[in-house]
Design an enzyme around this catalytic site. Structure first.
Site, mmCIF file in Angstrom:
data_model
loop_
_atom_site.group_PDB
_atom_site.id
_atom_site.type_symbol
_atom_site.label_atom_id
_atom_site.label_comp_id
_atom_site.label_asym_id
_atom_site.label_seq_id
_atom_site.Cartn_x
_atom_site.Cartn_y
_atom_site.Cartn_z
ATOM 1 N N TYR A 171 0.858 -1.189 0.000
ATOM 2 C CA TYR A 171 0.000 0.000 0.000
ATOM 3 C C TYR A 171 0.890 1.234 0.000
ATOM 4 O O TYR A 171 1.856 1.312 0.765
ATOM 5 C CB TYR A 171 -0.879 0.004 1.256
ATOM 6 C CG TYR A 171 -1.661 1.287 1.428
ATOM 7 C CD1 TYR A 171 -2.974 1.394 0.981
ATOM 8 C CD2 TYR A 171 -1.080 2.405 2.030
ATOM 9 C CE1 TYR A 171 -3.682 2.581 1.134
ATOM 10 C CE2 TYR A 171 -1.783 3.594 2.178
ATOM 11 C CZ TYR A 171 -3.083 3.670 1.729
ATOM 12 O OH TYR A 171 -3.777 4.842 1.860
ATOM 13 N N GLU A 174 -3.439 7.426 -4.139
ATOM 14 C CA GLU A 174 -3.375 6.202 -3.337
ATOM 15 C C GLU A 174 -3.327 4.990 -4.248
ATOM 16 O O GLU A 174 -4.173 4.839 -5.120
ATOM 17 C CB GLU A 174 -4.605 6.110 -2.428
ATOM 18 C CG GLU A 174 -4.594 4.907 -1.508
ATOM 19 C CD GLU A 174 -5.893 4.761 -0.738
ATOM 20 O OE1 GLU A 174 -6.954 4.519 -1.361
ATOM 21 O OE2 GLU A 174 -5.853 4.922 0.493
#
Ligand code: GDP
Ligand code: MN
Length: 386
Positions: A101, A189
């Site tokens: 992530y 993101e």
């Protein structure tokens, strides 16, 4: 402004981050054609502005073009996360070794950009943070600085990556941060940021959100992306967005044009205090102060508006510049609705003279009096024959 995945990924690619080969399809035949072009196993992903598609069954694997077509047929027309699926993204399927992530976002707490990284990618990062906060690594940044590769490696140091993984991931973080800066983004993101079997880093999913105030700085991009976004707001609100103005349409009949969000809300409060109802929030403060003219047009184009208060209070915003814009717009538009002025602060002498000479009316000494005059005028126009 939120970029759909299929618009965000080419931007990532252009910035230098690997993304799977692929493209959008709006029907099964097009999906099969995409899969054939790719010439390998693919994933078929519903294009909706919502996360959790994997869990919802909206990310499908297909080994052949026929399977890609079938998956597309099943997904189109369904709703995922409350949004109807009108298109899918067909992409080369990546042989994932590890799901990571990574994100760069505007952080209120540190009042600047924040880089986030976790080895627990692919799942909801909020859940990871709630259960194991130590697995989400954070680095607040000076907004004026680039993210250096050294800094990126420092962030990755405690994350539990192998040295060669770290070497591969650090440049990806640098690229994400550069894209965040160049696009005036609020959020970039990537979840998952995948490490494949060859040790390459790829962005398999992307959430990209640009500061709405930066729209005028990226006109080509906005033209490209905006038409494919679900429409939000009223027609006037959408027009304001394109102009980079903050406008909210309300139920009342007294238009408001002031500089700065604070003064605008104060004006709205004073209108309510005296029993009136504001027709809009509209802010032309900060860098928008030279855009008084389009702002006035916007306020007047609301058919509910029966009168208007122009309330300028200048510190470094110059009331003479703002007033000149408004006076010009009034001369062009010749609006029927009465306009009450209250002008104070930097440039007020020239501003007041402009209103007097070109519009033949007198600005009020006090904001309250301007508001009362506008309320009175709106009442008169609301009563038939009044
Ligand atoms: P989201 O659930 O809406 O966030 O959609 P994602 O695009 O993140 O996909 C969800 C999950 O599908 C990922 O976390 C992966 O586990 C899986 N996935 C997506 N693309 C690929 C791929 O190319 N190969 C493999 N093996 N899995 C993938
Ligand atoms: Mn995802």
């Amino acid at each position: 402004m939120d970029f759909p995945e299929h618009h965000a990924k080419p931007l990532l690619a252009a910035a230098g981050l690997n993304v799977p080969r692929g493209g959008v399809a709006a029907d099964p035949d097009a999906a099969a054609a995409r899969a054939r072009e790719i010439g390998a196993a693919v994933v078929v992903k519903a294009q909706v502005p919502a996360g959790g598609r994997g869990k919802a069954g909206a990310v499908r694997f297909a080994d052949t073009p026929e399977q890609a077509a079938a998956a597309t047929g099943e997904l189109l027309g369904t709703t995922v996360g409350g949004f109807p699926v009108a298109a899918v993204l067909v992409e080369e399927r990546i042989d994932i070794r590890r799901e990571l992530y990574a994100a760069v976002l505007d952080d209120a707490a540190s009042r600047g950009p924040l880089v986030l990284f976790s080895t627990e990618g692919g799942v909801d990062i909020e859940e990871v943070h709630a259960a194991t906060p130590e697995k989400v690594h954070r680095m607040p940044l000076d907004i004026r600085r680039e993210l250096s590769e050294t800094a990126a490696r420092e962030l990755l140091e405690p994350a539990g990556l192998q040295p060669e993984e770290r070497r591969a991931v650090a440049p990806a973080l640098v690229t994400l941060h550069r894209l965040y800066r160049e696009l005036d983004a609020e959020l970039v993101e990537v979840n998952p940021l995948a490490l494949d079997r060859r040790g390459d880093v790829l962005a398999l999913d992307c959430k990209l959100s640009m500061d709405d105030g930066a729209r005028p700085r990226h006109p080509k991009l906005v033209d490209q992306v905006a038409p494919s976004l679900p429409e939000t707001g009223t027609e006037l609100e959408r027009r304001a967005q394109k102009l980079g103005l903050f406008y909210i349409e309300l139920d009342g009949d007294i238009g408001v044009l002031a500089n700065g969000a604070g003064l605008t809300m104060t004006t709205m409060d004073v209108i309510s205090h005296y029993g009136g109802a504001p027709a809009n929030f509209l802010e032309i403060g900060g860098d928008a102060y030279t855009r008084a003219e389009p702002a006035l047009r916007l306020a007047l184009d609301n058919p509910k508006v029966r009168s208007l208060v122009v309330n300028f209070c200048g510190a470094f915003a110059r009331t003479d510049v703002m007033t000149a814009g408004v006076v010009e717009a009034i001369e062009q538009l010749r609006p029927e609705v009465p306009i009450a002025f209250s002008i104070h602060g930097t440039g007020e002498k020239d501003a007041i003279a402009l209103v007097r000479e070109r519009l033949g009316q007198e600005p009020f000494d006090h904001m309250d009096d301007a508001v009362l005059a506008a309320i009175e005028a709106a009442r008169e126009r609301a009563t038939p024959g009044g």
